[in-house]
Design a protein around this motif. Sequence first.
Motif, PDB file in Angstrom:
ATOM      1  N   TYR A  74       0.989  -1.180  -0.055  1.00 50.99           N
ATOM      2  CA  TYR A  74       0.055  -0.004   0.156  1.00 50.99           C
ATOM      3  C   TYR A  74       0.960   1.266  -0.079  1.00 50.99           C
ATOM      4  N   MET A  75       0.503   2.261  -0.995  1.00 49.87           N
ATOM      5  CA  MET A  75       1.225   3.380  -0.904  1.00 49.87           C
ATOM      6  C   MET A  75       0.086   4.713  -0.911  1.00 49.87           C
ATOM      7  N   TYR A  76       0.121   5.687  -0.190  1.00 50.00           N
ATOM      8  CA  TYR A  76      -0.718   6.819   0.070  1.00 50.00           C
ATOM      9  C   TYR A  76      -0.289   8.165  -0.187  1.00 50.00           C
ATOM     10  N   TRP A  77      -1.004   8.893  -0.570  1.00 48.49           N
ATOM     11  CA  TRP A  77      -0.448  10.266  -0.818  1.00 48.49           C
ATOM     12  C   TRP A  77      -1.397  11.179   0.040  1.00 48.49           C
ATOM     13  N   TYR A  78      -0.866  12.066   1.058  1.00 48.91           N
ATOM     14  CA  TYR A  78      -1.510  12.897   1.954  1.00 48.91           C
ATOM     15  C   TYR A  78      -1.148  14.323   1.593  1.00 48.91           C
ATOM     16  N   PRO A  93      -2.099  23.758   7.812  1.00 50.13           N
ATOM     17  CA  PRO A  93      -2.571  24.103   8.975  1.00 50.13           C
ATOM     18  C   PRO A  93      -4.123  23.996   9.115  1.00 50.13           C
ATOM     19  N   GLY A  94      -4.567  23.405  10.273  1.00 50.29           N
ATOM     20  CA  GLY A  94      -5.921  23.593  10.800  1.00 50.29           C
ATOM     21  C   GLY A  94      -6.726  22.165  10.248  1.00 50.29           C
ATOM     22  N   HIS A  95      -5.941  21.476   9.214  1.00 48.86           N
ATOM     23  CA  HIS A  95      -6.691  20.519   8.728  1.00 48.86           C
ATOM     24  C   HIS A  95      -6.012  19.102   8.773  1.00 48.86           C
ATOM     25  N   GLY A  96      -4.753  19.248   9.508  1.00 51.45           N
ATOM     26  CA  GLY A  96      -4.374  17.545   9.721  1.00 51.45           C
ATOM     27  C   GLY A  96      -3.822  17.291   8.445  1.00 51.45           C
ATOM     28  N   LEU A  97      -3.824  15.671   8.320  1.00 49.26           N
ATOM     29  CA  LEU A  97      -3.446  14.980   7.198  1.00 49.26           C
ATOM     30  C   LEU A  97      -4.712  14.789   6.601  1.00 49.26           C
ATOM     31  N   ARG A  98      -4.614  14.900   5.382  1.00 51.65           N
ATOM     32  CA  ARG A  98      -5.865  14.456   4.569  1.00 51.65           C
ATOM     33  C   ARG A  98      -5.393  13.469   3.271  1.00 51.65           C
ATOM     34  N   LEU A  99      -6.018  12.511   3.155  1.00 52.53           N
ATOM     35  CA  LEU A  99      -5.877  11.437   2.074  1.00 52.53           C
ATOM     36  C   LEU A  99      -6.095  12.061   0.453  1.00 52.53           C
ATOM     37  N   ILE A 100      -5.448  11.886  -0.232  1.00 53.24           N
ATOM     38  CA  ILE A 100      -5.551  12.249  -1.584  1.00 53.24           C
ATOM     39  C   ILE A 100      -5.893  11.049  -2.407  1.00 53.24           C
ATOM     40  N   HIS A 101      -5.013  10.217  -2.649  1.00 48.37           N
ATOM     41  CA  HIS A 101      -5.068   9.143  -3.295  1.00 48.37           C
ATOM     42  C   HIS A 101      -4.259   7.823  -2.595  1.00 48.37           C
ATOM     43  N   TYR A 102      -4.753   6.708  -3.043  1.00 60.51           N
ATOM     44  CA  TYR A 102      -4.100   5.700  -2.397  1.00 60.51           C
ATOM     45  C   TYR A 102      -3.759   4.567  -3.551  1.00 60.51           C
ATOM     46  N   PHE A 119       2.837  14.377   1.808  1.00 58.22           N
ATOM     47  CA  PHE A 119       3.437  13.317   2.484  1.00 58.22           C
ATOM     48  C   PHE A 119       3.128  12.107   1.647  1.00 58.22           C
ATOM     49  N   CYS A 120       4.071  11.190   1.477  1.00 54.18           N
ATOM     50  CA  CYS A 120       3.874   9.978   1.020  1.00 54.18           C
ATOM     51  C   CYS A 120       3.940   8.905   2.116  1.00 54.18           C
ATOM     52  N   ALA A 121       3.052   7.747   1.928  1.00 46.34           N
ATOM     53  CA  ALA A 121       3.239   6.921   3.175  1.00 46.34           C
ATOM     54  C   ALA A 121       2.989   5.624   2.597  1.00 46.34           C
ATOM     55  N   ILE A 122       3.578   4.514   3.293  1.00 46.41           N
ATOM     56  CA  ILE A 122       3.531   3.021   2.993  1.00 46.41           C
ATOM     57  C   ILE A 122       3.111   2.327   3.919  1.00 46.41           C
ATOM     58  N   SER A 123       2.302   1.165   3.444  1.00 49.20           N
ATOM     59  CA  SER A 123       2.124   0.069   4.547  1.00 49.20           C
ATOM     60  C   SER A 123       1.876  -1.328   3.944  1.00 49.20           C
ATOM     61  N   GLU A 124       2.237  -2.216   5.008  1.00 48.02           N
ATOM     62  CA  GLU A 124       2.187  -3.552   4.219  1.00 48.02           C
ATOM     63  C   GLU A 124       0.865  -3.944   3.865  1.00 48.02           C
ATOM     64  N   SER A 125      -0.177  -3.631   4.645  1.00 49.96           N
ATOM     65  CA  SER A 125      -1.490  -4.115   4.584  1.00 49.96           C
ATOM     66  C   SER A 125      -2.294  -2.880   4.871  1.00 49.96           C
ATOM     67  N   ALA A 126      -3.591  -2.937   4.542  1.00 53.38           N
ATOM     68  CA  ALA A 126      -4.746  -2.285   5.287  1.00 53.38           C
ATOM     69  C   ALA A 126      -5.959  -3.010   5.295  1.00 53.38           C
ATOM     70  N   GLY A 127      -6.987  -2.362   5.619  1.00 59.23           N
ATOM     71  CA  GLY A 127      -8.316  -3.218   5.539  1.00 59.23           C
ATOM     72  C   GLY A 127      -8.168  -4.412   6.692  1.00 59.23           C
ATOM     73  N   GLY A 128      -8.107  -5.396   6.423  1.00 58.23           N
ATOM     74  CA  GLY A 128      -8.115  -6.464   7.264  1.00 58.23           C
ATOM     75  C   GLY A 128      -6.954  -6.490   7.981  1.00 58.23           C
ATOM     76  N   GLY A 129      -5.765  -6.009   7.736  1.00 56.45           N
ATOM     77  CA  GLY A 129      -4.259  -5.992   8.428  1.00 56.45           C
ATOM     78  C   GLY A 129      -4.315  -4.714   9.303  1.00 56.45           C
ATOM     79  N   TYR A 130      -3.316  -4.683  10.011  1.00 58.12           N
ATOM     80  CA  TYR A 130      -3.339  -3.785  11.157  1.00 58.12           C
ATOM     81  C   TYR A 130      -2.030  -3.261  11.049  1.00 58.12           C
TER      82      TYR A 130
END
Lengths: 115, 111
Positions: free
Chosen positions: A31-35, A39-48, A90-101
Amino acid sequence: DAGITQSPRHKVTETGTPVTLRCHQTENHRYMYWYRQDPGHGLRLIHYSYGVKDTDKGEVSDGYSVSRSKTEDFLLTLESATSSQTSVYFCAISESAGGGYNEQFFGPGTRLTVL
Amino acid sequence: GQQVMQIPQYQHVQEGEDFTTYCNSSTTLSNIQWYKQRPGGHPVFLIQLVKSGEVKKQKRLTFQFGEAKKNSSLHITATQTTDVGTYFCAGRLIGADGLTFGKGTHLIIQP
């Protein structure tokens, strides 16, 4: 830190020009993400992306497109940049999402200024 | 849309005082994660809570997940200058692929 790089790290561009930001990972995470962070909005997900050529929209996808032709690279494109897209990305990565934690690992960020 | 609300937005404390930030969701979460972002840095994962009523500790940090899995808190005991930064909660809605981040709590510590 996880092996995530973003390029460029800083960019100043003019309204109406196309801009592409690159995220590169060496962790082979699915998984890869773009956020965007404002200021005042925190991190918002653009696409993943949940795999090569598999992408989906996030909360604030209007004006942005993405592509993932290889596991390690996730590109974010602003087809015609506007001043409202001035932000830190910010770009982010994770091994899994959904059923993974699994946690997300973030890149160092790209500061984009649209004049 | 679904939201994860986080309060307070800013918290000023004297060094040595305690600090707490709260996170609330309008819907049940499958899990919740906490991240810390130092000024000028990127978010860094702190912990994940999965079970209803779960409590986890990391040295001076205590994390709780509510019984209904709709709220969470982070408590720091005896703050130190190294605790300065923004603390984000991020909840995973049931069935969702991504995290919904709270807006963060900025912790400012006065020596």
